[in-house]
Design an enzyme around this catalytic site. Structure first.
Site, PDB file in Angstrom:
ATOM      1  N   SER B  13      22.481  68.926  81.527  1.00 13.36           N
ATOM      2  CA  SER B  13      23.394  68.136  82.340  1.00 13.36           C
ATOM      3  C   SER B  13      22.664  67.009  83.047  1.00 13.36           C
ATOM      4  O   SER B  13      21.439  67.023  83.151  1.00 13.36           O
ATOM      5  CB  SER B  13      24.065  69.020  83.396  1.00 13.36           C
ATOM      6  OG  SER B  13      24.987  69.880  82.790  1.00 13.36           O
ATOM      7  N   CYS B  14      23.444  66.078  83.566  1.00 10.92           N
ATOM      8  CA  CYS B  14      22.939  64.942  84.331  1.00 10.92           C
ATOM      9  C   CYS B  14      21.972  65.410  85.397  1.00 10.92           C
ATOM     10  O   CYS B  14      22.267  66.388  86.082  1.00 10.92           O
ATOM     11  CB  CYS B  14      24.121  64.222  84.988  1.00 10.92           C
ATOM     12  SG  CYS B  14      23.651  62.950  86.170  1.00 10.92           S
ATOM     13  N   PRO B  15      20.834  64.804  85.614  1.00 12.64           N
ATOM     14  CA  PRO B  15      20.378  63.579  84.961  1.00 12.64           C
ATOM     15  C   PRO B  15      19.399  63.825  83.802  1.00 12.64           C
ATOM     16  O   PRO B  15      18.738  62.901  83.364  1.00 12.64           O
ATOM     17  CB  PRO B  15      19.636  62.875  86.105  1.00 12.64           C
ATOM     18  CG  PRO B  15      18.968  64.012  86.827  1.00 12.64           C
ATOM     19  CD  PRO B  15      19.912  65.191  86.706  1.00 12.64           C
ATOM     20  N   LEU B  16      19.296  65.089  83.328  1.00 14.34           N
ATOM     21  CA  LEU B  16      18.240  65.401  82.363  1.00 14.34           C
ATOM     22  C   LEU B  16      18.295  64.606  81.049  1.00 14.34           C
ATOM     23  O   LEU B  16      17.242  64.172  80.571  1.00 14.34           O
ATOM     24  CB  LEU B  16      18.206  66.915  82.093  1.00 14.34           C
ATOM     25  CG  LEU B  16      17.750  67.748  83.301  1.00 14.34           C
ATOM     26  CD1 LEU B  16      17.782  69.231  82.963  1.00 14.34           C
ATOM     27  CD2 LEU B  16      16.364  67.349  83.757  1.00 14.34           C
ATOM     28  N   ASP B  40      26.501  66.532  76.936  1.00 11.72           N
ATOM     29  CA  ASP B  40      27.016  66.133  78.248  1.00 11.72           C
ATOM     30  C   ASP B  40      27.940  64.927  78.056  1.00 11.72           C
ATOM     31  O   ASP B  40      27.482  63.849  77.690  1.00 11.72           O
ATOM     32  CB  ASP B  40      25.821  65.794  79.151  1.00 11.72           C
ATOM     33  CG  ASP B  40      26.253  65.118  80.444  1.00 11.72           C
ATOM     34  OD1 ASP B  40      27.424  65.260  80.824  1.00 11.72           O
ATOM     35  OD2 ASP B  40      25.408  64.452  81.065  1.00 11.72           O
TER      36      ASP B  40
END
Lengths: 156, 75
Positions: B13-16, B40
């Site tokens: 998920s954000c920000p990965l 995502d």
């Protein structure tokens, strides 16, 4: 081209409010921003080597989605905070959201600069040995020096 | 499409996805192509914004069921 800059002030020390500064800082760094985060008051808890005391409480947090409706009288029972924290961490992991430790490490790898508020350290008599090593200590004026030249400046 | 490197960001998920995209591009040469696979749904907009702000070219975005595939050319 000179890189863009972002300054954040992190003032909260709960699990939910720990995410925005670390997410924004790591993302901005990935986008090429020079980033500084100023940790003050309860935000300083996010600089501890051990982040296991960073918790979330459903108490006085009516917007928090709960698996089952829970009266306030129940939320205040001993152990509820730890239980909510365990459940939230489990959910974060299940959804592929990075842990705070991971996000903080990503920030440091990307040269995000962490500044701890010296006044708060003195006020709460924190032991600097409990904080991670990659921290500078300074005051409001230190923050202004950088914040004054930024493109984005947020108080969290 | 041919590519030089692939990043599997499935399940993240954000920000990965963005952070890992940036890292993957770091050791690539200018003009090389990175393929990113993400689950995502927010990464569609995020990848456009990433490309715009970093100057790397987002060549194409594909939606394959619940997966999103991006091809980025390093600036």
């Amino acid at each position: 081209m000179e890189s863009k800059k972002m300054a954040l002030i992190a003032t909260k020390g709960t699990l939910d409010m720990a995410y925005p500064p670390f997410i924004l800082a790591s993302t901005a760094a990935a986008l090429g921003y020079e980033v500084q985060v100023f940790f003050t008051f309860y935000g300083l808890q996010l600089l501890r080597k051990d982040l296991s005391d960073v918790k979330i409480s459903p108490l006085a947090n009516p917007a928090m989605p709960m698996p089952v409706p829970m009266p306030v009288m129940v939320q205040m029972l001993p152990g509820m905070e730890s239980m909510a924290t365990t459940m939230m961490k489990h959910k974060l992991k299940a959804k592929g959201v990075a842990s705070l430790e991971q996000l903080r490490e990503i920030c440091l790898e990307a040269d995000v600069k962490f500044i701890a508020c010296q006044m708060t350290v003195d006020l709460f008599e924190f032991d600097k040995d409990e904080f991670i090593a990659d921290v500078e200590y300074g005051g409001a004026s230190t923050f202004m020096g950088f914040a004054g030249q930024t493109d984005i400046c947020l108080f969290i | 499409m041919d590519y030089d490197k692939e990043l599997d960001a499935r399940g993240l998920s954000c920000p990965l996805p963005i952070v890992k995209t940036k890292k993957s591009l770091a050791d690539m040469l200018s003009g090389q192509i990175l393929k990113v696979i993400s689950t995502d749904s927010g990464s569609i907009k995020d990848m456009q914004a990433f490309a715009k702000q970093t100057g790397n070219e987002l060549m194409s975005t594909l939606e394959q069921g619940k997966e999103f595939v991006f091809f980025l050319r390093k600036a």
